[in-house]
Design an enzyme around this catalytic site. Sequence first.
Site, PDB file in Angstrom:
ATOM      1  N   GLN A  88       4.847   9.076   7.324  1.00  4.65           N
ATOM      2  CA  GLN A  88       3.954   9.974   6.587  1.00  4.65           C
ATOM      3  C   GLN A  88       4.413  11.417   6.737  1.00  4.65           C
ATOM      4  OE1 GLN A  88      -0.005   9.003   7.936  1.00  4.65           O
ATOM      5  NE2 GLN A  88      -0.043   7.106   6.768  1.00  4.65           N
TER       6      GLN A  88
ATOM      7  N   ASP B  72       1.868  -1.185  12.050  1.00  2.29           N
ATOM      8  CA  ASP B  72       0.525  -1.616  11.642  1.00  2.29           C
ATOM      9  C   ASP B  72       0.219  -3.059  12.055  1.00  2.29           C
ATOM     10  OD1 ASP B  72      -0.071   0.829  10.492  1.00  2.29           O
ATOM     11  OD2 ASP B  72       0.702   0.257   8.531  1.00  2.29           O
TER      12      ASP B  72
ATOM     13  N   ARG C 112      -6.496   1.773  18.022  1.00  3.88           N
ATOM     14  CA  ARG C 112      -6.175   0.346  17.914  1.00  3.88           C
ATOM     15  C   ARG C 112      -5.761  -0.267  19.251  1.00  3.88           C
ATOM     16  NH1 ARG C 112      -3.345   0.280  11.943  1.00  3.88           N
ATOM     17  NH2 ARG C 112      -5.309   0.381  10.791  1.00  3.88           N
TER      18      ARG C 112
ATOM     19  N   LYS D  75      -4.640   5.675  14.738  1.00  7.52           N
ATOM     20  CA  LYS D  75      -4.711   5.035  13.422  1.00  7.52           C
ATOM     21  C   LYS D  75      -6.174   5.063  12.949  1.00  7.52           C
ATOM     22  CE  LYS D  75      -0.343   4.216  13.013  1.00  7.52           C
ATOM     23  NZ  LYS D  75       0.440   4.905  12.005  1.00  7.52           N
TER      24      LYS D  75
ATOM     25  N   GLY E  37      -5.181   8.170   5.268  1.00  4.21           N
ATOM     26  CA  GLY E  37      -4.271   9.078   5.970  1.00  4.21           C
ATOM     27  C   GLY E  37      -2.990   9.296   5.183  1.00  4.21           C
TER      28      GLY E  37
ATOM     29  N   LYS F 133       0.832  -1.203   0.000  1.00  8.45           N
ATOM     30  CA  LYS F 133       0.000   0.000   0.000  1.00  8.45           C
ATOM     31  C   LYS F 133       0.869   1.256   0.000  1.00  8.45           C
ATOM     32  CE  LYS F 133      -2.917   0.956   3.622  1.00  8.45           C
ATOM     33  NZ  LYS F 133      -2.853   2.359   4.045  1.00  8.45           N
TER      34      LYS F 133
ATOM     35  N   SER G  74       7.221   9.017  12.251  1.00  3.44           N
ATOM     36  CA  SER G  74       6.152   8.871  11.265  1.00  3.44           C
ATOM     37  C   SER G  74       6.691   8.984   9.841  1.00  3.44           C
ATOM     38  CB  SER G  74       5.078   9.944  11.496  1.00  3.44           C
ATOM     39  OG  SER G  74       4.228  10.020  10.368  1.00  3.44           O
TER      40      SER G  74
HETATM   41  C1  S3P Z   1       2.438   4.686   6.268  1.00  4.89           C
HETATM   42  C2  S3P Z   1       3.067   4.966   7.452  1.00  4.89           C
HETATM   43  C3  S3P Z   1       2.555   4.542   8.767  1.00  4.89           C
HETATM   44  C4  S3P Z   1       1.528   3.425   8.650  1.00  4.89           C
HETATM   45  C5  S3P Z   1       0.534   3.677   7.559  1.00  4.89           C
HETATM   46  C6  S3P Z   1       1.213   3.864   6.211  1.00  4.89           C
HETATM   47  C7  S3P Z   1       3.017   5.206   5.016  1.00  4.89           C
HETATM   48  O1  S3P Z   1       1.949   5.651   9.395  1.00  4.89           O
HETATM   49  O2  S3P Z   1       0.865   3.256   9.879  1.00  4.89           O
HETATM   50  O3  S3P Z   1      -0.361   2.575   7.458  1.00  4.89           O
HETATM   51  O4  S3P Z   1       2.655   4.740   3.928  1.00  4.89           O
HETATM   52  O5  S3P Z   1       3.872   6.108   5.102  1.00  4.89           O
HETATM   53  P1  S3P Z   1       2.822   6.742  10.212  1.00  4.89           P
HETATM   54  O6  S3P Z   1       3.904   7.156   9.338  1.00  4.89           O
HETATM   55  O7  S3P Z   1       1.886   7.847  10.524  1.00  4.89           O
HETATM   56  O8  S3P Z   1       3.282   6.003  11.434  1.00  4.89           O
END
Ligand code: S3P
Length: 440
Positions: free
Chosen positions: A172, A318, A349, A345, A95, A22, A170
């Site tokens: 993200q 995750d 969770r 999340k 997200g 993903k 993070s």
């Molecule tokens: C993700 C980073 C993770 C993960 C999410 C996907 C990504 O979140 O939990 O399902 O693709 O960068 P965080 O970076 O907020 O921890």
Amino acid sequence: MDTLRIQGGAALVGDMRVPGDKSISHRSVLLGALGDGPTTVTGFLDGRDCLATVGIMQVLGVRIERHTATGLTIQGVGLHGLHPPGGALDCRNSGTTMRLLSGLMAGQRFGSVLTGSRQLCTRPMDRVIAPLRETGASISGADGGGTAPLTVRPAAHPLQGVRYAMPVASAQVKSCLLLAGLYAASATTVIEPGPTRDHTECMLRGMGVHVVNEGRRITLEPPERLKGTNVAIPGDPSSAAFLMVAACIVPGSRLRIVDVGLNPTRTGLLDALLQMGADIRMGNRREAAGEAVGDLLVGYAPLRGSEFGGDLIVRMIDELPLLALACSQAEGPSRIRDAQELKVKESNRILDTERQLARLGAVVHGTEDGFAIDGDSSLHGACVDSCGDHRLAMLLAVAGLAAQGETVVAGAKVTDDSFPGFAETLKALGGAAERGPADA
Ligand code: S3P
């Protein structure tokens, strides 16, 4: 609302491949769109979250041709070729889409509004708003707060490269800043407290961008251009995790999961299960498009309770509820620490895992920063609820496989967010799983 009915006790046996990663799927579309020339993608995750990213990039004027459900060509428009959207950009439940896109939109010469599902609009976005403002971006949350919809206005001046130490580990947030950094006047450095997934950096490098990871410090030099590339997306280790844990805890199981991503920033669950005495082997290890890939051979074996915390947690963020389930089936107690992030999340969770697994007889206590788990729980079938969270739905289905009797997971369609065909996969491997309407 549809359901997933599971009859407990049937071993999972066979060979299979899980849908594409993903995280890498989102990045392939976001970065491919900024390339000069086409980017071809194989193994794309045809799930609802990634399709939200595809839809948005199309609205921004990017031509994306789908050859098959998992094969795409993205006709890159270059760093400065996106078009202003006609309306708000809908990130649906994703997200990753919203946080990465906020960085990308911060660098554009036009404004945008990023919105999403009710659930997404409750999740914390201050973690991207604050550092983006340090770059000079003009971004604000709903009513000036820290949640979506996010309003991004064209910056009055070019963005500045920043040096930002993230308070939470993070990927993200890191990726958001690296995307904004593509448009900055000077280098961007992000310092991470733990080793978050580095797919953005890997892909940017493959597109010719100078990005250096030195320990916890990642530095990106703003490029002139991104080269179009080919991305071969491996199976998602976070999806493989459901099958892996099912095989570990349902007696008689033996699975080979082929072409799984084995990037070390994602293999925390593997290490944790091995620490508990699991029967897991890796084979056919190789590299594809800058990412480690291989096959996983997993069989049932008795597990021992253990303690988990620190950097391992970030590498399996995750998968932690699944680890908690595995611990409930192990001999002796276990403890999972440093996992506060689980509260923000797709659901809380910590709380929802505790509540839903309790219905099945697992003693998994939610704590301030994770779980305290009594081992040796015997599970019994029950009616449980996904709480609108794809990973919780699949966790409960896996618990149902290890339980005696029938488990009904309500709200199970949400599994399509990240693992389309989840129920069919379980069935093909011998797990008694049926999708159906709630009142079937
Ligand atoms: C993700 C980073 C993770 C993960 C999410 C996907 C990504 O979140 O939990 O399902 O693709 O960068 P965080 O970076 O907020 O921890």
